[in-house]
Design an enzyme around this catalytic site. Structure first.
Site, PDB file in Angstrom:
ATOM      1  N   ASP A 128       0.834  -1.205   0.000  1.00  0.00           N
ATOM      2  CA  ASP A 128       0.000   0.000   0.000  1.00  0.00           C
ATOM      3  C   ASP A 128       0.870   1.257   0.000  1.00  0.00           C
ATOM      4  O   ASP A 128       1.991   1.244   0.522  1.00  0.00           O
ATOM      5  CB  ASP A 128      -0.905  -0.017   1.246  1.00  0.00           C
ATOM      6  CG  ASP A 128      -2.077   0.939   1.126  1.00  0.00           C
ATOM      7  OD1 ASP A 128      -2.300   1.483   0.025  1.00  0.00           O
ATOM      8  OD2 ASP A 128      -2.771   1.141   2.130  1.00  0.00           O
ATOM      9  N   ASN A 152     -10.631  -2.768  -6.241  1.00  0.00           N
ATOM     10  CA  ASN A 152      -9.815  -1.894  -7.094  1.00  0.00           C
ATOM     11  C   ASN A 152     -10.416  -1.681  -8.488  1.00  0.00           C
ATOM     12  O   ASN A 152     -10.061  -0.736  -9.190  1.00  0.00           O
ATOM     13  CB  ASN A 152      -8.385  -2.441  -7.250  1.00  0.00           C
ATOM     14  CG  ASN A 152      -7.521  -2.268  -6.014  1.00  0.00           C
ATOM     15  OD1 ASN A 152      -6.574  -3.013  -5.792  1.00  0.00           O
ATOM     16  ND2 ASN A 152      -7.823  -1.264  -5.198  1.00  0.00           N
ATOM     17  N   ARG A 191       1.668  -5.002   6.235  1.00  0.00           N
ATOM     18  CA  ARG A 191       0.993  -3.947   5.478  1.00  0.00           C
ATOM     19  C   ARG A 191       1.827  -2.681   5.553  1.00  0.00           C
ATOM     20  O   ARG A 191       2.229  -2.248   6.639  1.00  0.00           O
ATOM     21  CB  ARG A 191      -0.413  -3.665   5.993  1.00  0.00           C
ATOM     22  CG  ARG A 191      -1.100  -2.597   5.127  1.00  0.00           C
ATOM     23  CD  ARG A 191      -2.556  -2.400   5.408  1.00  0.00           C
ATOM     24  NE  ARG A 191      -3.131  -1.537   4.371  1.00  0.00           N
ATOM     25  CZ  ARG A 191      -4.378  -1.574   3.947  1.00  0.00           C
ATOM     26  NH1 ARG A 191      -5.213  -2.447   4.463  1.00  0.00           N
ATOM     27  NH2 ARG A 191      -4.807  -0.756   3.004  1.00  0.00           N
TER      28      ARG A 191
HETATM   29  C1  FPP Z   1      -1.731   0.141  -3.401  1.00  0.00           C
HETATM   30  O1  FPP Z   1      -1.318   1.476  -3.444  1.00  0.00           O
HETATM   31  C2  FPP Z   1      -1.225  -0.628  -4.525  1.00  0.00           C
HETATM   32  C3  FPP Z   1      -1.993  -1.234  -5.494  1.00  0.00           C
HETATM   33  C4  FPP Z   1      -3.459  -1.170  -5.502  1.00  0.00           C
HETATM   34  C5  FPP Z   1      -1.391  -1.962  -6.609  1.00  0.00           C
HETATM   35  C6  FPP Z   1      -0.091  -2.654  -6.350  1.00  0.00           C
HETATM   36  C7  FPP Z   1       0.550  -2.935  -7.640  1.00  0.00           C
HETATM   37  C8  FPP Z   1       1.875  -2.937  -7.883  1.00  0.00           C
HETATM   38  C9  FPP Z   1       2.898  -2.761  -6.841  1.00  0.00           C
HETATM   39  C10 FPP Z   1       2.392  -3.105  -9.263  1.00  0.00           C
HETATM   40  C11 FPP Z   1       2.014  -4.349  -9.985  1.00  0.00           C
HETATM   41  C12 FPP Z   1       2.273  -5.595  -9.254  1.00  0.00           C
HETATM   42  C13 FPP Z   1       2.828  -6.710  -9.748  1.00  0.00           C
HETATM   43  C14 FPP Z   1       2.821  -7.928  -8.901  1.00  0.00           C
HETATM   44  C15 FPP Z   1       3.461  -6.798 -11.059  1.00  0.00           C
HETATM   45  P1  FPP Z   1      -2.421   2.605  -3.572  1.00  0.00           P
HETATM   46  O2  FPP Z   1      -2.589   2.926  -5.014  1.00  0.00           O
HETATM   47  O3  FPP Z   1      -3.667   2.177  -2.878  1.00  0.00           O
HETATM   48  O4  FPP Z   1      -1.716   3.783  -2.812  1.00  0.00           O
HETATM   49  P2  FPP Z   1      -2.419   4.930  -1.935  1.00  0.00           P
HETATM   50  O5  FPP Z   1      -3.106   4.247  -0.790  1.00  0.00           O
HETATM   51  O6  FPP Z   1      -1.258   5.773  -1.499  1.00  0.00           O
HETATM   52  O7  FPP Z   1      -3.357   5.651  -2.838  1.00  0.00           O
END
Ligand code: FPP
Length: 251
Positions: free
Chosen positions: A21, A69, A189
């Protein structure tokens, strides 16, 4: 002694699960759009996969895309799917070199066709690798998984393949998309949030939790070692008393 050396190799969790996250906030701090954070998050995925494999952890599950998501802006969803396809294509060779098997959990039918194809190819190519299993949670939510399992079990009862009395914890565990993996002993997390967000609700009944303020794109091996050292300092009692555990260890 380095942090890595301090980690007791005899007391490693078999399975570590991570809620990655903070990509969006990380990008915002740099004055960039959210996808920039996701792109940098891939570097952390690489680093942590390598870190777990080097130590001898057998399963690593990464919460890469939740059922919820899908409600993000279309442009971000498309960018994330594109990033996933690109990363799988690019990293399959690395998985082969490192003897790592790829697997997924979640509602894969919801994923775009090119994404399913890329995943299937990588899963097939890596299926005999046995150093570590990397599980990507994609279009995953635990409640979805539980509902799906209940439907599968109910259908078997309806078809008279199963008696109601035969439904037990083991059967439910096996019917979930996580059925082939042990339950995680440690859940990490990042980004300071202290929620489970519909992740592995059944499987975390006895897991230890580690929350860190580090944003996912900044998460490096040293943060993994810190989490493992914290985990190794805990007493896992599984409902027993501390005295009972001591007596067992002395026996
Ligand atoms: C959460 O951060 C992250 C995600 C929803 C996506 C995670 C994806 C990756 C790290 C890249 C792709 C993965 C692979 C395995 C190739 P957020 O967007 O919720 O961050 P925020 O809470 O700061 O808005």
């Amino acid at each position: 002694m380095s942090l890595k050396e301090k980690v007791d190799k005899e007391k490693l969790p078999k399975h570590v699960a991570v809620i990655m996250d903070g990509n969006g906030r990380w990008a915002k701090q740099q004055g960039k759009i959210r996808i920039f954070g996701h792109e940098h998050g891939v570097l952390s995925v690489r680093e942590i996969t390598e870190g777990c494999a080097e130590l001898g952890i057998q399963y690593l599950t990464l919460y890469a895309f939740s059922t919820e998501n899908w409600n993000r802006p279309r442009i971000e969803v498309n960018a994330l799917m594109g990033l996933l396809v690109k990363t799988i294509r690019k990293e399959t060779e690395t998985l082969m070199k490192n003897n790592i098997r790829l697997a997924t959990i979640g509602d894969r039918n919801q994923l775009p066709k090119n994404c399913i194809k890329e995943l299937d190819e990588a899963i097939e190519a890596t299926k005999d690798n046995h150093r570590m299993t990397l599980v990507l949670a994609l279009s995953y939510s635990s409640k979805w998984d539980i509902v799906n399992a209940v439907r599968t079990i109910a259908a078997k009862v309806r078809e008279k393949e199963l008696l109601v009395e035969e439904i037990d914890e083991e059967l439910i565990s096996k019917t979930l998309t996580t059925g082939n993996f042990p339950h995680p002993e440690l859940v990490i997390r990042t980004s300071g949030e202290r929620r489970i967000s519909n992740f592995l609700l059944w499987e975390i009944a006895y897991s230890e939790f580690y929350f860190t303020d580090v944003l996912w794109p900044d998460f490096r091996k040293k943060h993994l070692y810190e989490a493992l050292l914290d985990y190794q300092g805990r007493e896992r009692r599984f409902g027993k008393t501390g005295e009972q555990l001591l007596a067992k260890n002395d026996a």
